[in-house]
Design an enzyme around this catalytic site. Sequence first.
Site, PDB file in Angstrom:
ATOM      1  N   HIS A 169      -0.006  -3.070   5.920  1.00  0.00           N
ATOM      2  CA  HIS A 169       1.092  -2.090   5.803  1.00  0.00           C
ATOM      3  C   HIS A 169       2.369  -2.531   6.521  1.00  0.00           C
ATOM      4  CE1 HIS A 169      -1.633   1.636   4.793  1.00  0.00           C
ATOM      5  NE2 HIS A 169      -2.174   0.507   4.374  1.00  0.00           N
ATOM      6  N   ASP A 182       0.819  -1.215   0.000  1.00  0.00           N
ATOM      7  CA  ASP A 182       0.000   0.000   0.000  1.00  0.00           C
ATOM      8  C   ASP A 182       0.858   1.274   0.000  1.00  0.00           C
ATOM      9  OD1 ASP A 182      -1.248  -2.348   1.194  1.00  0.00           O
ATOM     10  OD2 ASP A 182      -2.971  -1.075   1.643  1.00  0.00           O
ATOM     11  N   HIS A 199      -6.199  -8.482  -0.597  1.00  0.00           N
ATOM     12  CA  HIS A 199      -6.215  -7.372   0.344  1.00  0.00           C
ATOM     13  C   HIS A 199      -7.012  -7.800   1.577  1.00  0.00           C
ATOM     14  CE1 HIS A 199      -5.426  -3.114   0.987  1.00  0.00           C
ATOM     15  NE2 HIS A 199      -6.605  -3.045   1.568  1.00  0.00           N
ATOM     16  N   ASN A 217      -4.516   3.818  -0.717  1.00  0.00           N
ATOM     17  CA  ASN A 217      -4.314   4.897   0.264  1.00  0.00           C
ATOM     18  C   ASN A 217      -3.363   5.963  -0.267  1.00  0.00           C
ATOM     19  OD1 ASN A 217      -5.793   3.707   2.533  1.00  0.00           O
ATOM     20  ND2 ASN A 217      -4.191   2.153   2.496  1.00  0.00           N
ATOM     21  N   ASN A 254     -10.350  -2.082   0.419  1.00  0.00           N
ATOM     22  CA  ASN A 254     -11.533  -1.542   1.088  1.00  0.00           C
ATOM     23  C   ASN A 254     -11.684  -0.028   0.957  1.00  0.00           C
ATOM     24  OD1 ASN A 254      -9.166  -1.886   2.781  1.00  0.00           O
ATOM     25  ND2 ASN A 254     -10.350  -1.005   4.452  1.00  0.00           N
ATOM     26  N   HIS A 255     -10.589   0.687   0.637  1.00  0.00           N
ATOM     27  CA  HIS A 255     -10.674   2.143   0.470  1.00  0.00           C
ATOM     28  C   HIS A 255     -10.798   2.583  -0.995  1.00  0.00           C
ATOM     29  CE1 HIS A 255      -8.365   2.503   4.545  1.00  0.00           C
ATOM     30  NE2 HIS A 255      -9.652   2.332   4.722  1.00  0.00           N
TER      31      HIS A 255
HETATM   32 FE   FE2 Z   1      -6.902  -1.580   3.092  1.00  0.00          FE
END
Ligand code: FE2
Length: 256
Positions: free
Chosen positions: A176, A8, A149, A40, A67-68
């Site tokens: 991360h 990420d 993910h 991100n 998810n983002h």
């Molecule tokens: Fe994530």
Amino acid sequence: MKVLMIGDVVGEGGCNFLCLKLPNIRRSKQLDLIVANGENSAAENGISHKSMRSLMNAGVDVITTGNHAFRNHQMEEMFEQCEFLLRPINFPPESPGHGFFVYDKGPFQVCVINVIGNVFMQTANGNPFEAIDKVLAQNQHKITLVDFHAEATGEKKAFAFHLDGRVSALVGTHTHVQTADEQILPKGTAYISDLGMVGAIVSVVGVSPESALSNRSPDSPIKHKTAGGPHEICGVILTIDEITGKASKIERFRQI
Ligand SMILES: [Fe+2]
């Protein structure tokens, strides 16, 4: 072929560091393909037009998310239009965009698939096992790379054995934090539980420690500030046999 898969990318700092370092990494490691998770990468939330451009300028060929993905609603159209910008295949069916992309690398093609886990993810997604079985049944490419993910290591490892011998590599993203369990599974699939991130070393998963600590109250709105200071690029370099599609080597990669 040699592939770099990057974890990420966090915020503007992560994008800038990647732009600074990646061209030279690509040359020195003789990479054929670079995949990075960009969910991100925006200065504010999710991925933005600006951060996507930064990733492309740095040399990233395929961008995965998680998810983002749709935090920034302005990007929904981009997910529809841009074939190398992926969101998980097992998002709800009405979601914009697509979850896999076939990168044409001259004599051979590389299929990159983005999947999201269900354990501890707080989002309602489809079953990742069923979703990938469906995609693989319809898309048979010798070289296939999967970004899973997900939060839970157990789910990632189980998913890896589900896919062993059916894909070239399955790498985890989302936490991360780079894990030290890289390996070639018995049937030839390269695996690591998490690639890590491109972000500040002195941070809480890329967020400034002060910001992370000040937002621990359940009542406070979550708006984190990314950390500055020295950054790291974390991922793996895969060596894949173009004829068999099997991975012969997986090396952890970290540059500061
Ligand atoms: Fe994530």
